[in-house]
Design a protein around this motif. Structure first.
Motif, PDB file in Angstrom:
ATOM      1  N   VAL A 139       0.837  -1.202   0.000  1.00 42.87           N
ATOM      2  CA  VAL A 139       0.000   0.000   0.000  1.00 42.87           C
ATOM      3  C   VAL A 139       0.869   1.248   0.000  1.00 42.87           C
ATOM      4  O   VAL A 139       0.604   2.220  -0.724  1.00 42.87           O
ATOM      5  CB  VAL A 139      -0.959  -0.025   1.206  1.00 42.87           C
ATOM      6  CG1 VAL A 139      -1.633   1.335   1.389  1.00 42.87           C
ATOM      7  CG2 VAL A 139      -2.008  -1.114   1.029  1.00 42.87           C
ATOM      8  N   GLU A 140       1.950   1.217   0.811  1.00 44.14           N
ATOM      9  CA  GLU A 140       2.848   2.367   0.840  1.00 44.14           C
ATOM     10  C   GLU A 140       3.514   2.581  -0.520  1.00 44.14           C
ATOM     11  O   GLU A 140       3.649   3.708  -0.996  1.00 44.14           O
ATOM     12  CB  GLU A 140       3.919   2.165   1.924  1.00 44.14           C
ATOM     13  CG  GLU A 140       3.403   2.288   3.346  1.00 44.14           C
ATOM     14  CD  GLU A 140       2.860   3.685   3.616  1.00 44.14           C
ATOM     15  OE1 GLU A 140       3.432   4.667   3.067  1.00 44.14           O
ATOM     16  OE2 GLU A 140       1.864   3.805   4.352  1.00 44.14           O
ATOM     17  N   GLU A 141       3.929   1.442  -1.121  1.00 43.81           N
ATOM     18  CA  GLU A 141       4.556   1.546  -2.447  1.00 43.81           C
ATOM     19  C   GLU A 141       3.563   2.085  -3.469  1.00 43.81           C
ATOM     20  O   GLU A 141       3.906   2.928  -4.307  1.00 43.81           O
ATOM     21  CB  GLU A 141       5.075   0.171  -2.874  1.00 43.81           C
ATOM     22  CG  GLU A 141       5.865   0.206  -4.180  1.00 43.81           C
ATOM     23  CD  GLU A 141       6.455  -1.150  -4.517  1.00 43.81           C
ATOM     24  OE1 GLU A 141       7.095  -1.251  -5.591  1.00 43.81           O
ATOM     25  OE2 GLU A 141       6.276  -2.103  -3.718  1.00 43.81           O
ATOM     26  N   LEU A 142       2.306   1.577  -3.385  1.00 45.94           N
ATOM     27  CA  LEU A 142       1.284   2.077  -4.302  1.00 45.94           C
ATOM     28  C   LEU A 142       1.011   3.553  -4.067  1.00 45.94           C
ATOM     29  O   LEU A 142       0.792   4.320  -5.020  1.00 45.94           O
ATOM     30  CB  LEU A 142      -0.008   1.269  -4.134  1.00 45.94           C
ATOM     31  CG  LEU A 142       0.048  -0.182  -4.653  1.00 45.94           C
ATOM     32  CD1 LEU A 142      -1.243  -0.921  -4.293  1.00 45.94           C
ATOM     33  CD2 LEU A 142       0.248  -0.206  -6.167  1.00 45.94           C
ATOM     34  N   PHE A 162       3.004   9.208  -9.904  1.00 47.01           N
ATOM     35  CA  PHE A 162       2.167   9.354 -11.098  1.00 47.01           C
ATOM     36  C   PHE A 162       1.469  10.705 -11.120  1.00 47.01           C
ATOM     37  O   PHE A 162       1.361  11.351 -12.166  1.00 47.01           O
ATOM     38  CB  PHE A 162       1.136   8.231 -11.161  1.00 47.01           C
ATOM     39  CG  PHE A 162       1.716   6.898 -11.547  1.00 47.01           C
ATOM     40  CD1 PHE A 162       2.900   6.823 -12.271  1.00 47.01           C
ATOM     41  CD2 PHE A 162       1.082   5.717 -11.182  1.00 47.01           C
ATOM     42  CE1 PHE A 162       3.430   5.597 -12.622  1.00 47.01           C
ATOM     43  CE2 PHE A 162       1.609   4.495 -11.535  1.00 47.01           C
ATOM     44  CZ  PHE A 162       2.789   4.425 -12.255  1.00 47.01           C
ATOM     45  N   GLU A 163       0.976  11.100  -9.931  1.00 45.61           N
ATOM     46  CA  GLU A 163       0.295  12.393  -9.879  1.00 45.61           C
ATOM     47  C   GLU A 163       1.249  13.521 -10.236  1.00 45.61           C
ATOM     48  O   GLU A 163       0.888  14.449 -10.971  1.00 45.61           O
ATOM     49  CB  GLU A 163      -0.304  12.601  -8.486  1.00 45.61           C
ATOM     50  CG  GLU A 163      -1.518  11.708  -8.218  1.00 45.61           C
ATOM     51  CD  GLU A 163      -2.076  11.905  -6.814  1.00 45.61           C
ATOM     52  OE1 GLU A 163      -1.403  12.627  -6.033  1.00 45.61           O
ATOM     53  OE2 GLU A 163      -3.145  11.355  -6.511  1.00 45.61           O
ATOM     54  N   ARG A 164       2.514  13.415  -9.691  1.00 48.31           N
ATOM     55  CA  ARG A 164       3.495  14.443 -10.048  1.00 48.31           C
ATOM     56  C   ARG A 164       3.775  14.429 -11.549  1.00 48.31           C
ATOM     57  O   ARG A 164       3.862  15.479 -12.192  1.00 48.31           O
ATOM     58  CB  ARG A 164       4.797  14.220  -9.264  1.00 48.31           C
ATOM     59  CG  ARG A 164       4.701  14.569  -7.784  1.00 48.31           C
ATOM     60  CD  ARG A 164       6.083  14.600  -7.149  1.00 48.31           C
ATOM     61  NE  ARG A 164       6.754  13.299  -7.242  1.00 48.31           N
ATOM     62  CZ  ARG A 164       6.620  12.334  -6.338  1.00 48.31           C
ATOM     63  NH1 ARG A 164       5.828  12.502  -5.286  1.00 48.31           N
ATOM     64  NH2 ARG A 164       7.277  11.199  -6.480  1.00 48.31           N
ATOM     65  N   ARG A 165       3.907  13.195 -12.085  1.00 51.05           N
ATOM     66  CA  ARG A 165       4.194  13.098 -13.522  1.00 51.05           C
ATOM     67  C   ARG A 165       3.020  13.607 -14.355  1.00 51.05           C
ATOM     68  O   ARG A 165       3.213  14.304 -15.362  1.00 51.05           O
ATOM     69  CB  ARG A 165       4.514  11.649 -13.887  1.00 51.05           C
ATOM     70  CG  ARG A 165       5.829  11.170 -13.291  1.00 51.05           C
ATOM     71  CD  ARG A 165       6.211   9.804 -13.819  1.00 51.05           C
ATOM     72  NE  ARG A 165       7.464   9.337 -13.235  1.00 51.05           N
ATOM     73  CZ  ARG A 165       8.083   8.209 -13.609  1.00 51.05           C
ATOM     74  NH1 ARG A 165       7.549   7.447 -14.549  1.00 51.05           N
ATOM     75  NH2 ARG A 165       9.211   7.854 -13.037  1.00 51.05           N
ATOM     76  N   PHE A 166       1.811  13.222 -13.960  1.00 49.43           N
ATOM     77  CA  PHE A 166       0.643  13.707 -14.707  1.00 49.43           C
ATOM     78  C   PHE A 166       0.531  15.225 -14.620  1.00 49.43           C
ATOM     79  O   PHE A 166       0.135  15.891 -15.585  1.00 49.43           O
ATOM     80  CB  PHE A 166      -0.632  13.043 -14.192  1.00 49.43           C
ATOM     81  CG  PHE A 166      -0.834  11.649 -14.729  1.00 49.43           C
ATOM     82  CD1 PHE A 166      -0.846  11.411 -16.093  1.00 49.43           C
ATOM     83  CD2 PHE A 166      -1.008  10.566 -13.871  1.00 49.43           C
ATOM     84  CE1 PHE A 166      -1.032  10.127 -16.595  1.00 49.43           C
ATOM     85  CE2 PHE A 166      -1.187   9.284 -14.366  1.00 49.43           C
ATOM     86  CZ  PHE A 166      -1.202   9.057 -15.729  1.00 49.43           C
ATOM     87  N   GLU A 167       0.869  15.767 -13.426  1.00 44.72           N
ATOM     88  CA  GLU A 167       0.861  17.221 -13.306  1.00 44.72           C
ATOM     89  C   GLU A 167       1.879  17.844 -14.256  1.00 44.72           C
ATOM     90  O   GLU A 167       1.608  18.865 -14.903  1.00 44.72           O
ATOM     91  CB  GLU A 167       1.158  17.616 -11.854  1.00 44.72           C
ATOM     92  CG  GLU A 167       0.019  17.291 -10.888  1.00 44.72           C
ATOM     93  CD  GLU A 167       0.401  17.584  -9.450  1.00 44.72           C
ATOM     94  OE1 GLU A 167       1.578  17.980  -9.238  1.00 44.72           O
ATOM     95  OE2 GLU A 167      -0.444  17.419  -8.550  1.00 44.72           O
ATOM     96  N   GLU A 168       3.085  17.190 -14.342  1.00 49.01           N
ATOM     97  CA  GLU A 168       4.100  17.687 -15.277  1.00 49.01           C
ATOM     98  C   GLU A 168       3.609  17.584 -16.721  1.00 49.01           C
ATOM     99  O   GLU A 168       3.795  18.503 -17.528  1.00 49.01           O
ATOM    100  CB  GLU A 168       5.396  16.885 -15.094  1.00 49.01           C
ATOM    101  CG  GLU A 168       6.519  17.293 -16.032  1.00 49.01           C
ATOM    102  CD  GLU A 168       7.000  18.702 -15.769  1.00 49.01           C
ATOM    103  OE1 GLU A 168       7.580  19.309 -16.689  1.00 49.01           O
ATOM    104  OE2 GLU A 168       6.788  19.206 -14.636  1.00 49.01           O
ATOM    105  N   VAL A 169       2.964  16.425 -17.034  1.00 46.27           N
ATOM    106  CA  VAL A 169       2.413  16.260 -18.386  1.00 46.27           C
ATOM    107  C   VAL A 169       1.343  17.310 -18.658  1.00 46.27           C
ATOM    108  O   VAL A 169       1.276  17.892 -19.754  1.00 46.27           O
ATOM    109  CB  VAL A 169       1.845  14.833 -18.558  1.00 46.27           C
ATOM    110  CG1 VAL A 169       1.052  14.721 -19.857  1.00 46.27           C
ATOM    111  CG2 VAL A 169       2.973  13.807 -18.541  1.00 46.27           C
TER     112      VAL A 169
END
Length: 311
Positions: A76-79, A86-93
């Motif tokens: 769960v922590e890893e997820l 992913f959220e950071r990457r999607f924000e960057e995208v």
């Protein structure tokens, strides 16, 4: 009988009050009950052992569940970390797409400005082409006028050329007549007629280059004249084709007959066959007809229509 008489609740109440007393007072009954229960129920030691096994199994299960919980917690922590990444990457995208959108908007605006500029320029080009078209139309009209004038000049020139050709043809005929006449006169004055004859034969036969020489034979047997007389033919033209040529200023039928007899004499004397040609600037129509009948090519420039008079 007692069972049929008592209800279930009454029977349970009776067993609660009477069964303990019977077990205490009646040893045989107690032993019988214990034997029956021992077959259906486990002993205290076995029950203790089963409880210990259950306790151990429960503890093992607890440990496994705790380990599984720890693994699930780690997953769960890893997820959660992956989700955050992913959220950071999607924000960057998203930021990049927003920047790309802004760039595309700027490009679209620039293209719109370029299109408007191109449209203005094309309109200017259209106006210039219209002016050029008007100039070409005026030039076409001028060229049409020039072409018509050139056609008229060409027609006049062709008429002049045809007239000139006719004049030159007539002039060539006159020159040939003069050449034959002068050649015949030159023969009588000791000058060569052979060159003039050669040129005339080459001109009308298309053969050449030819060689021409005067032919003189001796009539030893007197077939044409007295024995030993000279039989003269104006020219023997050779080189591939062979011609016997006689030249007259004015050809009549008796001269055609005379040339025919001399040609037959020459063929018999030389053992060859020749093409016979009679050249005359002028000849009677009957002489031309006789030459054709005898197989003689009569090359003349003027055939007289008047009938010949016998001498």
């Amino acid at each position: 009988m007692l069972r049929n008489m008592l209800t279930r609740d009454e029977l349970i109440q009776w067993m609660r009050t009477e069964l303990p007393r019977l077990l205490q007072e009646d040893p045989a009954f107690r032993a019988q009950v214990i034997g029956i229960l021992s077959e259906a129920l486990v002993s205290k030691g076995e029950l203790t052992r089963l409880l210990d096994e259950l306790r151990a199994m429960r503890e093992e299960s607890q440990r496994r569940f705790e380990a599984a919980d720890r693994r699930f917690e780690a997953i769960v922590e890893e997820l959660r970390a992956m989700r955050a990444d992913f959220e950071r990457r999607f924000e960057e995208v998203d930021r990049r797409f927003e920047a790309a959108d802004r760039r595309f908007e700027a490009i679209v605006e620039e293209m719109r400005a370029m299109r408007a500029d191109f449209e203005r320029r094309f309109e200017e080009v259209d106006r210039r082409f219209e002016a050029v078209d008007r100039r070409f139309e005026a030039a076409d009209r001028r060229f049409e006028a020039i072409v018509e004038e050139l056609r008229t000049l060409r027609s006049d020139f062709e008429q002049w050329v045809r007239f000139s050709q006719q004049e030159f043809a007539a002039l060539r005929v006159r020159v040939a007549e003069m050449g034959i006449g002068l050649g015949s006169l030159g023969l009588r004055m000791g000058q060569g007629l052979e060159e003039v004859i050669r040129q005339v034969i080459e001109s009308f036969s298309g053969a050449g280059p030819l060689k021409a020489a005067r032919l003189v034979l001796i009539d030893e047997a007197g077939e044409l004249y007295q024995p030993g007389a000279r039989v003269e033919i104006d020219a023997l033209v050779t080189d591939g084709r062979r011609f016997l040529v006689e030249v007259k200023n004015y050809a009549k039928t008796d001269e055609v007959w005379a040339f025919h007899r001399k040609a037959r004499f020459a063929e018999a004397k030389l053992g060859e066959t020749f093409e016979k040609v009679l050249i005359a600037p002028a000849a009677t129509a009957s002489a031309v007809a006789l030459a054709k009948q005898l197989g003689i090519i009569c090359y003349t420039f003027r055939a007289a229509e008047s009938r010949e008079t016998s001498e």
